[in-house]
Motif scaffolding. Sequence first.
Motif, mmCIF file in Angstrom:
data_model
loop_
_atom_site.group_PDB
_atom_site.id
_atom_site.type_symbol
_atom_site.label_atom_id
_atom_site.label_comp_id
_atom_site.label_asym_id
_atom_site.label_seq_id
_atom_site.Cartn_x
_atom_site.Cartn_y
_atom_site.Cartn_z
ATOM 1 N N SER A 1 0.881 -1.320 0.036
ATOM 2 C CA SER A 1 -0.104 0.043 -0.163
ATOM 3 C C SER A 1 1.070 1.286 -0.160
ATOM 4 N N SER A 2 0.307 2.392 -0.277
ATOM 5 C CA SER A 2 1.056 3.642 0.032
ATOM 6 C C SER A 2 0.615 3.919 1.579
ATOM 7 N N GLY A 3 1.338 5.023 1.853
ATOM 8 C CA GLY A 3 1.422 5.509 3.360
ATOM 9 C C GLY A 3 -0.135 5.575 3.734
ATOM 10 N N THR A 4 -0.963 6.219 2.935
ATOM 11 C CA THR A 4 -2.387 6.564 2.972
ATOM 12 C C THR A 4 -2.960 5.148 3.739
ATOM 13 N N GLY A 5 -2.572 3.861 3.173
ATOM 14 C CA GLY A 5 -3.292 2.820 3.585
ATOM 15 C C GLY A 5 -2.995 2.629 5.073
ATOM 16 N N ALA A 6 -1.476 2.553 5.252
ATOM 17 C CA ALA A 6 -0.915 2.628 6.481
ATOM 18 C C ALA A 6 -1.802 3.491 7.520
ATOM 19 N N TRP A 7 -2.004 4.800 7.280
ATOM 20 C CA TRP A 7 -2.785 5.540 8.083
ATOM 21 C C TRP A 7 -4.166 4.814 8.329
ATOM 22 N N GLU A 8 -4.860 4.426 7.377
ATOM 23 C CA GLU A 8 -6.097 3.781 7.637
ATOM 24 C C GLU A 8 -6.092 2.619 8.594
ATOM 25 N N HIS B 1 -0.387 19.782 5.574
ATOM 26 C CA HIS B 1 -1.210 19.292 4.880
ATOM 27 C C HIS B 1 -1.524 18.014 5.077
ATOM 28 N N PHE B 2 -0.362 17.237 5.426
ATOM 29 C CA PHE B 2 -0.581 15.674 5.703
ATOM 30 C C PHE B 2 -1.347 15.466 7.200
ATOM 31 N N ALA B 3 -1.299 16.126 8.059
ATOM 32 C CA ALA B 3 -2.131 16.149 9.124
ATOM 33 C C ALA B 3 -3.436 16.334 8.774
ATOM 34 N N ILE C 1 -0.612 12.188 15.580
ATOM 35 C CA ILE C 1 0.342 13.337 15.063
ATOM 36 C C ILE C 1 1.256 12.709 14.162
ATOM 37 N N VAL C 2 1.759 13.708 13.483
ATOM 38 C CA VAL C 2 2.684 13.562 12.457
ATOM 39 C C VAL C 2 4.069 14.006 12.986
ATOM 40 N N HIS C 3 5.087 12.991 12.842
ATOM 41 C CA HIS C 3 6.316 13.366 13.404
ATOM 42 C C HIS C 3 7.232 14.478 12.465
ATOM 43 N N ASN C 4 7.133 14.249 10.953
ATOM 44 C CA ASN C 4 7.631 15.100 10.405
ATOM 45 C C ASN C 4 6.686 15.522 9.595
ATOM 46 N N GLU C 5 6.336 16.582 9.350
ATOM 47 C CA GLU C 5 5.044 17.373 8.422
ATOM 48 C C GLU C 5 5.883 17.709 7.203
ATOM 49 N N VAL D 1 1.529 7.603 15.404
ATOM 50 C CA VAL D 1 2.637 8.695 15.013
ATOM 51 C C VAL D 1 2.934 8.067 13.510
ATOM 52 N N ASP D 2 2.584 9.573 12.533
ATOM 53 C CA ASP D 2 3.009 9.061 11.224
ATOM 54 C C ASP D 2 4.389 9.406 10.997
ATOM 55 N N THR D 3 5.096 8.379 10.761
ATOM 56 C CA THR D 3 6.690 8.807 10.600
ATOM 57 C C THR D 3 7.248 8.384 9.344
ATOM 58 N N ILE D 4 6.164 8.674 7.955
ATOM 59 C CA ILE D 4 6.446 8.366 6.773
ATOM 60 C C ILE D 4 7.566 9.027 6.229
ATOM 61 N N SER D 5 7.783 10.499 6.540
ATOM 62 C CA SER D 5 8.911 11.289 6.191
ATOM 63 C C SER D 5 10.013 11.061 7.060
ATOM 64 N N SER D 6 10.026 10.759 8.278
ATOM 65 C CA SER D 6 11.134 10.834 9.043
ATOM 66 C C SER D 6 11.706 9.549 9.174
ATOM 67 N N SER E 1 7.380 3.166 2.323
ATOM 68 C CA SER E 1 8.649 2.601 1.664
ATOM 69 C C SER E 1 9.483 3.713 1.009
ATOM 70 N N GLN E 2 8.643 4.760 0.367
ATOM 71 C CA GLN E 2 9.350 5.660 -0.689
ATOM 72 C C GLN E 2 9.917 6.920 -0.138
ATOM 73 N N LYS E 3 10.314 7.034 0.993
ATOM 74 C CA LYS E 3 11.004 8.071 1.252
ATOM 75 C C LYS E 3 12.196 7.678 2.152
ATOM 76 N N GLY E 4 12.538 7.992 3.318
ATOM 77 C CA GLY E 4 13.884 7.612 3.871
ATOM 78 C C GLY E 4 14.517 6.242 3.597
HETATM 79 C C1 LIG Z 1 4.227 11.033 1.944
HETATM 80 C C2 LIG Z 1 3.540 11.265 3.301
HETATM 81 C C3 LIG Z 1 2.187 10.630 3.230
HETATM 82 C C4 LIG Z 1 1.482 9.866 2.406
HETATM 83 O O1 LIG Z 1 1.930 8.778 1.917
HETATM 84 P P1 LIG Z 1 1.472 8.059 0.425
HETATM 85 O O2 LIG Z 1 2.451 7.083 0.211
HETATM 86 O O3 LIG Z 1 1.608 9.159 -0.630
HETATM 87 O O4 LIG Z 1 -0.098 7.772 0.723
HETATM 88 C C5 LIG Z 1 1.483 10.933 4.627
HETATM 89 N N1 LIG Z 1 2.023 11.495 5.481
HETATM 90 C C6 LIG Z 1 3.376 11.879 5.440
HETATM 91 C C7 LIG Z 1 3.977 12.585 6.658
HETATM 92 C C8 LIG Z 1 4.111 11.949 4.278
HETATM 93 O O5 LIG Z 1 5.282 12.381 4.054
#
Ligand SMILES: *Cc1c(COP(=O)(O)O)cnc(C)c1O
Length: 403
Positions: A66-73, A93-95, A142-146, A173-178, A198-201
């Motif tokens: 999934s993308s990060g959005t799926g992991a949020w859900e 925006h992400f929060a 919360i989002v760790h790194n907005e 905690v959303d750590t998608i970009s940290s 997967s697609q950031k750090g």
């Molecule tokens: C990229 C990102 C998302 C969204 O992830 P997708 O893979 O596009 O669904 C959510 N939260 C943060 C903080 C992000 O950097």
Amino acid sequence: MFEARRAGRHFLQIPGPTNVPDRVLRAMDRPTIDHRGPEFQRLARTILDGLGRIVRTRGPVIVYPSSGTGAWEAALVNTLSPGDRVVMVETGHFAALWKEMASRLGLEVLFLDGDWRSPVDPERIEDVLARDRERRIRAVAIVHNETSTGVRSDVPAVRRAIDRVGHPALLLVDTISSLASMDYRHEEWGVDVTVGASQKGLMLPPGLGFNAVSEKALAAHRQARLPRSYWDWGAMLEANAKGFFPYTPATNLLYGLAEAIAMLEEEGLERVFARHDRFAHATRAAVRAWGLEIVAREPRSFSSSLTGVFVPDGVDADRVRALVLERFDLSLGTGLGKLARRAFRIGHLGDLNEPWLLGTLAAVEAGLELAGVRLAGSGLEAAKRVLLETPAATRPAARAAAG
Ligand SMILES: *Cc1c(COP(=O)(O)O)cnc(C)c1O
């Protein structure tokens, strides 16, 4: 339409997806195997153990195609019930997107407003929780790194705020970009669900989402009543315990993940974090030398994975981005939501080194000039100074030996 080939590599300097290293690309370039066979079992065990070391937990980490959005859900539907109260904070925006998802799922969100330049304020969370005498709030998310602003929040301070009032709310905690760019400790910081991708750090292509799960989150999962099927932790954990998945996993991405984890561990996580801190510092020096404003207001909340930059009034940030892409084959992050056209974002996370960063800043500097921005000075020169004057981090072992 025919377009001439552009020589060299495209620079993908958006704050995710990031540039995928050759080693990861080669690791994925393999025939797909039977995901119910013994070779897959070894792969699954390798990546599930490895992810635990990256997220810093001894508990389970769940991996979705999934993308990060799926992991949020997944984080929400596995721990909460319809009508549950959740506290979220408008860091950007992400929060705001995560909050919209929570509302659509039938949760009652208390959304603490923000100026899109500041981190989560733990005192406001403490205040809201203290007033919740009936303990109706079930989670703080919360989002760790907005990623829309380049603002990092202090997760341990939020944990302490929750503990000071003795509130039982879960901490999501959303750590998608940290994750794998900035220091993060699921277990030590008392996080209940860590959300990653997967697609950031992690330097992989898009396509994997993660949940690291605490004991308390597992207990909440047994009571939670939001509808869940694809995202259900139960079937995942049962299959993962045997080295398998309940449905077809993203096998080739998992090969890439095993390689990415090996690369992070060869460099050493502490060195990876120090490299990101140093490159972020050099980038901010460049922005200041240009005479431009950084989106993050407070130095203690500067992100090490990206820098948001305001353009002067009368300049369109998307025009700067378009010029940099057209002339230098480099992609910058767009201004999202409230920051549309007023700011752009420089991604400096994942697999990059000094010349890659200097090349990025040189292209941004040239793009700003092309867009007619009057620069106060050379950002490139300022960034070079920072790189010359700050030593690259030494290995933790070497540091320990040196005292
Ligand atoms: C990229 C990102 C998302 C969204 O992830 P997708 O893979 O596009 O669904 C959510 N939260 C943060 C903080 C992000 O950097």
